[in-house]
Scaffold this active site. Structure first.
Site, mmCIF file in Angstrom:
data_model
loop_
_atom_site.group_PDB
_atom_site.id
_atom_site.type_symbol
_atom_site.label_atom_id
_atom_site.label_comp_id
_atom_site.label_asym_id
_atom_site.label_seq_id
_atom_site.Cartn_x
_atom_site.Cartn_y
_atom_site.Cartn_z
ATOM 1 N N LYS A 1 2.084 -34.821 48.117
ATOM 2 C CA LYS A 1 1.776 -35.119 46.716
ATOM 3 C C LYS A 1 1.145 -33.955 45.967
ATOM 4 O O LYS A 1 0.347 -33.212 46.534
ATOM 5 C CB LYS A 1 0.793 -36.284 46.655
ATOM 6 C CG LYS A 1 1.384 -37.582 47.122
ATOM 7 C CD LYS A 1 0.318 -38.640 47.100
ATOM 8 C CE LYS A 1 0.875 -39.988 47.513
ATOM 9 N NZ LYS A 1 -0.189 -40.953 47.694
ATOM 10 N N ARG B 1 -10.523 -28.207 68.886
ATOM 11 C CA ARG B 1 -11.859 -28.241 68.274
ATOM 12 C C ARG B 1 -12.948 -27.994 69.309
ATOM 13 O O ARG B 1 -13.979 -27.386 68.983
ATOM 14 C CB ARG B 1 -12.080 -29.574 67.578
ATOM 15 C CG ARG B 1 -11.263 -29.645 66.304
ATOM 16 C CD ARG B 1 -11.439 -30.946 65.608
ATOM 17 N NE ARG B 1 -10.835 -30.879 64.286
ATOM 18 C CZ ARG B 1 -10.426 -31.927 63.609
ATOM 19 N NH1 ARG B 1 -10.560 -33.132 64.116
ATOM 20 N NH2 ARG B 1 -9.894 -31.786 62.420
ATOM 21 N N GLY C 1 -4.495 -29.839 58.413
ATOM 22 C CA GLY C 1 -3.940 -30.427 59.630
ATOM 23 C C GLY C 1 -2.446 -30.257 59.800
ATOM 24 O O GLY C 1 -1.980 -29.822 60.851
ATOM 25 N N GLY D 1 -9.745 -30.465 54.428
ATOM 26 C CA GLY D 1 -10.435 -30.615 53.143
ATOM 27 C C GLY D 1 -11.465 -29.521 52.911
ATOM 28 O O GLY D 1 -11.596 -29.006 51.794
#
Ligand code: AMP
Length: 417
Positions: free
Chosen positions: A218, A35, A374, A397
């Site tokens: 999920k 980053r 990630g 996200g």
């Protein structure tokens, strides 16, 4: 709209929102500086132009309270080394007026973690949503957020948004601050421009076939993007833990595998929708089952519909891997989010590795491949294959929301809705 390339920072003070939420070990040492490296082109352009630089970021989730564990003070030396110039440090991000005012061209000031103030996120603290006073508390916090954003804005002449990882949040530093600058004095940084372009490559002017691979644990957390992708893709591979929700929904016996019992209808609905839309839905048919959730567990290959009691599917089996590969190698556009197995265990990386290899092959043959989120990025790095795909997103996200077609607040603040 102003762009960073057009803007001359000479003699100007620029406040830049970066995402320096880097992982640290127990001694506060950075374990992955991706980053920081990602923000360098923007930061260096400002300094090379002759501007002064104010860097701001969050780190972790300190929930509006000062917490030394999440202090950006720990990474000042690393940022100095990366920039090749000393970085000054403001230990309170909301009280940095004097330090900012004293900055000269070419100098750099880094602010302490923005999230030490609840105003950054703008969520009321210590009050639950069902409290009758919640709405009033929220309103009050939003007003405080505006003031906090104005304070940050007062340090600089212009604002650069370069934190893609938090661009899906309407926080003081990612969006609200932009209201304090006119259109000629706010812009996206190079990293943001690159990320937005990569998403555009996936959403607009799609080269077909388009294969999306969604994995992870999920189905519930990915449903928005799965439904959205259904209108765009030719092949949709659903793998990882969600395989077993699909298997069970179709009458399979999944043993101890991860399975969302309350999402069985949703799984059937996805299958029906794929059929109706003519999307080739590829679900795992076999798996590597284990007798414990452990790297050293005993394993056997079995059908996802017939997993013995006490066993759980932790990776895609050989037939599934072949089916995944078949849907990937010929693709011209590829999106991958989420591993095909518990890749953190070395013995259960095979499914994800097969996907990574197929993506690398397709990319070599001219496909545009975007890897984001990630865990799939961690996979690609674990396999040492980062240079064999077209683009690795720094957003989890944020990337998913952008691909769902949502306008990210961090982008809207600069470019409009
Ligand atoms: P997500 O955060 O939803 O993208 O999920 C990522 C996580 O899914 C990783 O930590 C994987 O270990 C996990 N995962 C992938 N496949 C399975 C599986 N078959 N059973 C349990 N967890 C899984």
């Amino acid at each position: 709209m102003m762009t960073i390339d057009k803007f001359n920072f000479a003699g100007k003070k620029a406040i830049v929102r970066v995402d320096f939420n880097v992982p640290l070990d127990e001694n506060g040492k950075i374990t992955d500086d991706t980053r920081i490296r990602g923000a360098l082109p923007t930061l260096k352009k400002i300094l090379t132009d002759g501007g002064a630089l104010i860097i701001m970021s969050h780190m972790g989730k300190p929930k509006g309270k000062v917490n030394p564990k999440f202090s950006l003070g720990q990474i000042v030396d690393a940022v100095s080394a990366a920039l090749g110039t000393p970085v000054q440090y403001a230990p309170d991000c909301a009280k940095a007026q004097d330090a900012a005012a004293a900055l000269k061209p070419g100098e750099v000031l880094m602010l302490e973690n923005l999230r030490f103030y609840p105003e950054e996120e703008g969520k009321p603290v210590g009050i639950e949503k069902d409290d009758p006073n919640y709405d009033a508390a929220k309103k009050e916090m939003k007003a405080r957020q505006k003031e906090f954003a104005k304070t940050l804005a007062s340090y600089a002449d212009c604002y650069v948004m370069d934190a893609f990882g938090t661009a899906h949040r309407k926080h003081a530093s990612t969006a609200v601050i932009a209201d304090s600058f006119d259109a000629d004095h706010k812009m996206l940084g190079y990293l943001m421009e690159k990320e937005v372009k990569a998403v555009d490559n996936i959403l607009k002017d799609i080269k077909r076939p388009f294969t999306a691979i969604m994995g992870g644990s999920k189905v519930s957390t990915k449903i928005g993007i799965i439904e959205n992708l259904m209108d765009k893709v030719d092949n949709l591979i659903l793998c990882g833990g969600m395989t077993f929700t699909f298997a069970k929904a179709q009458g399979g016996k999944v043993g101890n595998s991860i399975c969302e019992e309350d999402k069985l209808d949703l799984a059937l609905d996805i299958i029906a929708k794929a059929k109706a839309k003519g999307v080739n839905l590829v679900l795992g048919t076999d798996c590597i089952a284990a007798d414990a959730f452990s790297n050293d567990a005993h394993t056997q290959v079995c059908s996802v519909n017939d997993i013995p009691d006490g066993w759980e599917g932790l990776d895609a089996g050989p037939a599934s891997r072949e089916a995944f590969k078949a849907a990937i190698v010929g693709a011209k556009t590829i999106l991958w989010n989420g591993p095909a197995g518990v890749f953190e265990f070395d013995n259960f990386t095979g499914g994800s590795k097969a996907i990574a290899e197929a993506i690398a092959e397709a990319t070599k043959n001219g496909a545009f491949s975007l890897i984001g989120g990630g865990d799939s990025v961690a996979c690609i790095n674990k396999f040492g294959m980062a240079d064999q795909v077209s683009y690795i997103s720094t957003g989890g996200g944020a990337l998913l929301e952008a691909i769902e077609g949502k306008v990210l607040p961090g982008v809207a603040a600069i470019c409009g809705e």
